[in-house]
Each structure stands twice: as C-alpha cells, then as structure tokens.
Design a protein around this motif. Structure first.
Motif, PDB file in Angstrom:
ATOM      1  N   LEU A 154       0.829  -1.206   0.000  1.00  0.00           N
ATOM      2  CA  LEU A 154       0.000   0.000   0.000  1.00  0.00           C
ATOM      3  C   LEU A 154       0.863   1.255   0.000  1.00  0.00           C
ATOM      4  O   LEU A 154       0.583   2.227  -0.717  1.00  0.00           O
ATOM      5  CB  LEU A 154      -0.916  -0.007   1.227  1.00  0.00           C
ATOM      6  CG  LEU A 154      -2.053  -1.023   1.213  1.00  0.00           C
ATOM      7  CD1 LEU A 154      -2.698  -1.123   2.591  1.00  0.00           C
ATOM      8  CD2 LEU A 154      -3.095  -0.657   0.172  1.00  0.00           C
ATOM      9  N   LYS A 155       1.914   1.247   0.798  1.00  0.00           N
ATOM     10  CA  LYS A 155       2.805   2.411   0.855  1.00  0.00           C
ATOM     11  C   LYS A 155       3.565   2.583  -0.451  1.00  0.00           C
ATOM     12  O   LYS A 155       3.730   3.714  -0.944  1.00  0.00           O
ATOM     13  CB  LYS A 155       3.765   2.270   2.043  1.00  0.00           C
ATOM     14  CG  LYS A 155       3.053   2.335   3.388  1.00  0.00           C
ATOM     15  CD  LYS A 155       3.998   2.138   4.558  1.00  0.00           C
ATOM     16  CE  LYS A 155       3.221   2.172   5.880  1.00  0.00           C
ATOM     17  NZ  LYS A 155       4.113   1.988   7.061  1.00  0.00           N
ATOM     18  N   PHE A 156       4.010   1.476  -1.026  1.00  0.00           N
ATOM     19  CA  PHE A 156       4.702   1.555  -2.313  1.00  0.00           C
ATOM     20  C   PHE A 156       3.782   2.115  -3.399  1.00  0.00           C
ATOM     21  O   PHE A 156       4.218   2.858  -4.282  1.00  0.00           O
ATOM     22  CB  PHE A 156       5.225   0.179  -2.728  1.00  0.00           C
ATOM     23  CG  PHE A 156       6.545  -0.200  -2.102  1.00  0.00           C
ATOM     24  CD1 PHE A 156       7.038   0.496  -1.006  1.00  0.00           C
ATOM     25  CD2 PHE A 156       7.297  -1.236  -2.616  1.00  0.00           C
ATOM     26  CE1 PHE A 156       8.254   0.155  -0.421  1.00  0.00           C
ATOM     27  CE2 PHE A 156       8.520  -1.585  -2.046  1.00  0.00           C
ATOM     28  CZ  PHE A 156       8.994  -0.896  -0.951  1.00  0.00           C
ATOM     29  N   ASN A 157       2.495   1.752  -3.346  1.00  0.00           N
ATOM     30  CA  ASN A 157       1.556   2.288  -4.324  1.00  0.00           C
ATOM     31  C   ASN A 157       1.435   3.805  -4.192  1.00  0.00           C
ATOM     32  O   ASN A 157       1.321   4.523  -5.190  1.00  0.00           O
ATOM     33  CB  ASN A 157       0.183   1.639  -4.148  1.00  0.00           C
ATOM     34  CG  ASN A 157       0.151   0.214  -4.662  1.00  0.00           C
ATOM     35  OD1 ASN A 157       0.979  -0.194  -5.468  1.00  0.00           O
ATOM     36  ND2 ASN A 157      -0.796  -0.564  -4.172  1.00  0.00           N
ATOM     37  N   VAL A 158       1.453   4.281  -2.953  1.00  0.00           N
ATOM     38  CA  VAL A 158       1.432   5.732  -2.728  1.00  0.00           C
ATOM     39  C   VAL A 158       2.699   6.363  -3.305  1.00  0.00           C
ATOM     40  O   VAL A 158       2.642   7.394  -4.000  1.00  0.00           O
ATOM     41  CB  VAL A 158       1.314   6.047  -1.224  1.00  0.00           C
ATOM     42  CG1 VAL A 158       1.548   7.544  -0.962  1.00  0.00           C
ATOM     43  CG2 VAL A 158      -0.056   5.635  -0.702  1.00  0.00           C
ATOM     44  N   PHE A 159       3.840   5.735  -3.056  1.00  0.00           N
ATOM     45  CA  PHE A 159       5.105   6.272  -3.577  1.00  0.00           C
ATOM     46  C   PHE A 159       5.077   6.345  -5.110  1.00  0.00           C
ATOM     47  O   PHE A 159       5.503   7.341  -5.706  1.00  0.00           O
ATOM     48  CB  PHE A 159       6.275   5.388  -3.136  1.00  0.00           C
ATOM     49  CG  PHE A 159       6.509   5.362  -1.644  1.00  0.00           C
ATOM     50  CD1 PHE A 159       6.078   6.391  -0.827  1.00  0.00           C
ATOM     51  CD2 PHE A 159       7.172   4.283  -1.062  1.00  0.00           C
ATOM     52  CE1 PHE A 159       6.295   6.363   0.548  1.00  0.00           C
ATOM     53  CE2 PHE A 159       7.398   4.244   0.307  1.00  0.00           C
ATOM     54  CZ  PHE A 159       6.952   5.280   1.112  1.00  0.00           C
TER      55      PHE A 159
END
Length: 290
Positions: A245-250
């Motif tokens: 999820l965090k990588f998708n935000v990045f």
C-alpha cells in the motif's frame, strides 16, 4: 484438474472477500491468473506447441481443454514470441474464439492473452469482456485494461459503472484502471469513495488514485496509509500488504509529484520500521524537494 480448479476458485473468493488488500488487488489478480501453472495443469499441453497450434486447438470442435490452450497462449504472448505480422490474425482468431466459447475459463484466459498483446486490436475483446456474464472474465478484463498502454481510445463507460458496484474487489480494480489512464470526469466519483462503507481497501485505493489529481480530500487517508503498521486494522493486514500500500502511494507520487505530501513522507522516513519502505520513502522525498 478438478483440484486445481477448486483451488483457483477458493483463492479468487478469498481475494474478493478480503476488504484490506487495498490497491494490491490488481497485482494479486495477475498472480492468480498464473496460479494454475503452479498446480501443473499446463502439462496437459506440450510446451512445444506453437501459438498457431494453440489457436487451432481452441477452434477445434473436438479438443476438450480449450481453456488450457488459452492459458498456454497467454504465456507465449507474455514471452513476446508472436511475430508482429501475425498479431492482426491472432487478435481476429482470439475474438472469434471468445465469442464462440461456452466455457468461461476459456474466455477468461483469452482476455488475459489479449491483455498481454498490448495491441489496440484487442480492445474489441475487452469491450465484450466487460459485459460478460462471468464475474472473473469482467474482473480480469478491467485488470487487462489497467495494464494496457496509455492513451487508449476506448469507451470507458462500463468501467466507470463498476465504481457503483457492491463488489469492493471490482471497485478497486476499476479505480486503478480509470486513474491509470486518467479518464476524464471520474474525479468526483472516486472522491465520493473516500467515505465508502465498502471497507478500508476501497478507501485506500481511492485516496491513492486522487494523488494524480492533487485532490486535497485524499490527504488524511494518505496519512493513514503511511502510518500503518502490523497492529493496524486489528492486525488483519500482513507486513507485505502494508508495504505494498505504501509503495503504491510512492509510485503515485512519482508519477505526479505533489509537494503537499512532503511532510507526511518525511514523517514516515523518520518513524517507519520497514527498511524497504524507508528506502523508497527517501527516494520520493528527494524527488519532492527538487
């Protein structure tokens, strides 16, 4: 073969019933498409079959495992083993096979194969796939569209309609496809999903998609995503899911840099315990400070 089919159905059902997978739903769906390979069912067809042999088998009235041939074809296409001059013939053949196939598994893997082609001619197969009676065919059609080259000239109305679905897996995938292709007129509909009762996964997907629009209403949820840890949501998400999820935000920020998120990324870099997340966060922060 029945064991493999049952296992695939159980995995698909588990995916669609899990409200916490967020925008991981699309990459997971792609993995699921290939899950049958793990169980060895593709041994039913020789690996030496050419794409023309596979098309012939799928068109045959006597060949009984057309869906396996369709799966094998998708693998050959993904491996870039189709000469460019044969692609129009192949698209036409797949379109005919799709339209004549009673078995939804065959139609499903035809959609997957068409998606791997990255050819505009396959769009007519996607148009049919979005209206298919089978849920998995519709779902994987949206996945294929999400991964298609940008700049498609396509009627997105059926995909937009999926935003109103009660199926959170389909909603998430539709958000991903529409925002990836920057389809006009959808920002407000995605914004409305920030307050949905379909679960955290849909809210997270909607917020991540709205980064491209620099929509400030997504900021509290992006902050929530970046602060997730293994105890969040009663521990119902794994470390890998949280990282995803965090990588998708990045990745969304890298596609559309937005300085309003710099403070949140800096806070994450200072407090997160996942070294992979911290590393990617530093890269994004450097981009935002340029």
């Amino acid at each position: 073969m029945n064991d493999s089919k049952n296992t695939q159905s159980k995995i698909d059902k588990k995916l669609l019933e899990n409200p916490f997978v967020g925008s991981l739903v699309v990459p997971i769906a792609i993995v699921l498409v290939g899950a049958l390979i793990v169980f060895g069912v593709t041994k039913m067809i020789s690996s030496e079959h050419s794409y023309k042999d596979l098309v012939t088998e799928m068109k045959s009235k006597t060949f009984g495992n057309k869906w396996v041939a369709a799966l094998e074809l998708s693998k050959l296409i993904s491996a870039k083993k189709i000469p460019a001059e044969d692609i129009p013939w192949l698209v036409q053949s797949m379109d005919e096979i799709y339209s004549s196939s009673i078995d939804p598994r065959t139609r499903n893997f035809i959609v997957v194969a068409a998606g791997a082609l990255n050819d505009d001619g396959a769009l007519r197969i996607f148009q049919k796939g979005l209206k298919d009676v089978d849920h998995d065919v519709r779902f994987h059609t949206v996945v294929a569209l999400a991964n298609a080259p940008k700049g498609l000239v396509f009627d997105w109305k059926p995909v937009i309609e999926f935003l109103d679905s009660e199926d959170h897996g389909m909603v998430q995938t539709a958000i991903f496809a529409l925002s990836t292709h920057q389809v006009s007129g959808i920002e407000k509909k995605i914004e409305n999903l920030l307050n949905t009762d379909l679960g955290a996964g849909v809210r997270y997907t909607a917020a991540t998609a709205l980064i491209a629009y620099k929509n400030e209403k997504c900021l509290p949820i992006i902050e929530e995503i970046l602060s997730l840890n293994e105890t969040s949501l009663d521990g119902k998400m794994t470390v890998d899911q949280i990282r995803g999820l965090k990588f998708n935000v990045f990745e969304a920020i890298q596609r559309a840099p937005w300085s309003a998120l710099a403070a949140s990324i800096e806070k994450l870099v200072q407090s997160d315990k996942d070294v992979k997340v911290i590393g990617r966060g530093k890269e994004v922060l450097k981009l935002l400070k340029k």
